[in-house]
Design a protein around this motif. Structure first.
Motif, short mmCIF file in Angstrom:
data_model
loop_
_atom_site.label_atom_id
_atom_site.label_comp_id
_atom_site.label_asym_id
_atom_site.label_seq_id
_atom_site.Cartn_x
_atom_site.Cartn_y
_atom_site.Cartn_z
N GLN A 122 38.75 61.14 41.81
CA GLN A 122 37.93 61.69 40.66
C GLN A 122 36.23 61.78 41.43
N ARG A 123 35.75 62.86 41.63
CA ARG A 123 34.34 63.12 41.92
C ARG A 123 33.55 62.22 40.72
N SER A 124 32.59 61.34 41.33
CA SER A 124 31.76 60.26 40.46
C SER A 124 30.76 61.49 39.88
N ARG A 125 30.06 61.12 38.83
CA ARG A 125 28.77 61.59 38.11
C ARG A 125 27.52 61.07 38.70
N LYS A 126 27.31 61.79 39.87
CA LYS A 126 26.14 61.70 40.62
C LYS A 126 24.75 61.57 39.99
N GLY A 127 24.63 62.53 39.26
CA GLY A 127 23.53 62.69 38.22
C GLY A 127 23.27 61.29 37.41
N TYR A 128 24.31 60.80 36.85
CA TYR A 128 23.96 59.59 36.14
C TYR A 128 23.86 58.51 37.05
N LEU A 129 24.45 58.29 38.28
CA LEU A 129 24.26 57.34 39.11
C LEU A 129 22.63 57.36 39.80
N TRP A 130 22.35 58.71 40.01
CA TRP A 130 20.85 58.70 40.64
C TRP A 130 19.86 58.35 39.56
N SER A 131 19.96 58.62 38.26
CA SER A 131 18.99 58.13 37.24
C SER A 131 18.96 56.75 37.35
N LEU A 132 20.15 56.10 37.39
CA LEU A 132 19.99 54.45 37.41
C LEU A 132 19.56 54.03 38.75
N VAL A 133 19.75 54.61 39.90
CA VAL A 133 19.13 54.17 41.13
C VAL A 133 17.86 54.53 41.13
N ASP A 134 17.36 55.68 40.61
CA ASP A 134 15.84 55.87 40.41
C ASP A 134 15.24 55.05 39.72
N HIS A 135 15.68 54.52 38.56
CA HIS A 135 15.33 53.39 37.94
C HIS A 135 14.83 52.15 38.65
N VAL A 136 16.21 51.74 39.30
CA VAL A 136 16.01 50.62 40.16
C VAL A 136 14.93 50.58 41.22
N HIS A 137 14.58 51.87 41.69
CA HIS A 137 13.62 51.98 42.82
C HIS A 137 12.32 51.86 42.17
N ALA A 138 12.01 52.44 40.92
CA ALA A 138 10.73 52.20 40.34
C ALA A 138 10.50 50.80 39.81
N LEU A 139 11.52 50.26 39.47
CA LEU A 139 11.55 48.90 38.87
C LEU A 139 11.44 47.76 39.94
N THR A 140 11.53 48.09 41.20
CA THR A 140 11.40 47.16 42.38
C THR A 140 10.48 47.52 43.24
N ALA A 141 9.50 48.47 42.81
CA ALA A 141 8.39 48.92 43.53
C ALA A 141 7.54 47.90 44.13
N PRO A 142 6.64 47.76 45.21
CA PRO A 142 6.00 46.62 45.60
C PRO A 142 4.75 46.44 44.76
N ASP A 143 4.31 47.37 44.08
CA ASP A 143 3.08 47.37 43.29
C ASP A 143 3.42 47.21 41.78
N ALA A 144 2.96 46.14 41.26
CA ALA A 144 3.20 45.75 39.90
C ALA A 144 2.97 46.59 38.71
#
Length: 179
Positions: free
Chosen positions: A124-146
């Motif tokens: 079954q095709r994944s819900r990429k929109g849902y996963l992208w929102s999680l990945v976007d949060h990870v990207h922001a939460l792991t930014a080099p800038d505090a």
């Protein structure tokens, strides 16, 4: 690395900031790293489970078939060999993988992940929109800038509709952001 040889939150942030990037050139150098950390004993079992969950998100949105995704799958296969990938994550990952063509270099890793799950899944095709929102949060939460990381905490905490297992992993990444 921490004094006890385990990967510490700053290193996890660095790795997952790259792995959650939409630039494959950022992802490629880091894609095999979580598997290496696990094999070297640098991840404790609880952290390895969180790493595995977040890796499944990154793998499912990665469009670099035959490139960085090979190493992401290899990292997941290494974790799955020792039962560090939660079943719900393996199921979701393989459900999406089975619904698409798999490049030859990825097949040994997807075979290992299928073996770790121990049962078949319905493609079954994944819900990429849902996963992208999680990945976007990870990207922001792991930014080099505090300051960027701190600003990302409230939106990540407020994200609605996050499955319980995903919420636990996202909360762990929030912990890395503030460590």
């Amino acid at each position: 690395m921490s004094d006890n040889g385990e990967v510490d939150p700053p290193r996890l942030r660095e790795a997952f900031h790259a792995l959650s990037s939409d630039d494959r050139d950022d992802r490629r150098p880091w894609a095999a790293t979580p598997g290496t950390w696990w094999r070297e004993g640098a991840l404790d079992p609880d952290t390895a489970g969180v790493v595995a969950t977040v890796l499944t998100w990154c793998t499912m949105v990665d469009d670099d078939g035959g490139g960085s995704r090979v190493d992401l799958l290899a990292s997941l296969a290494a974790l799955a060999q020792d039962d560090r990938v939660p079943e719900v994550d393996l199921d979701r990952l393989l459900t999406g993988v089975e619904a698409q063509w798999t490049p030859e270099p990825e097949r040994p890793h997807t075979d290992a992940l299928r073996a770790a799950l121990g049962r078949s899944v319905r493609p079954q095709r994944s819900r990429k929109g849902y996963l992208w929102s999680l990945v976007d949060h990870v990207h922001a939460l792991t930014a080099p800038d505090a300051t960027t990381r701190e600003a990302a905490v409230a939106p990540a905490k407020a994200e609605l509709g996050v499955a319980e297992a995903d919420r636990r992993a996202l909360d762990a990444v929030i912990g890395w952001a503030t460590a």
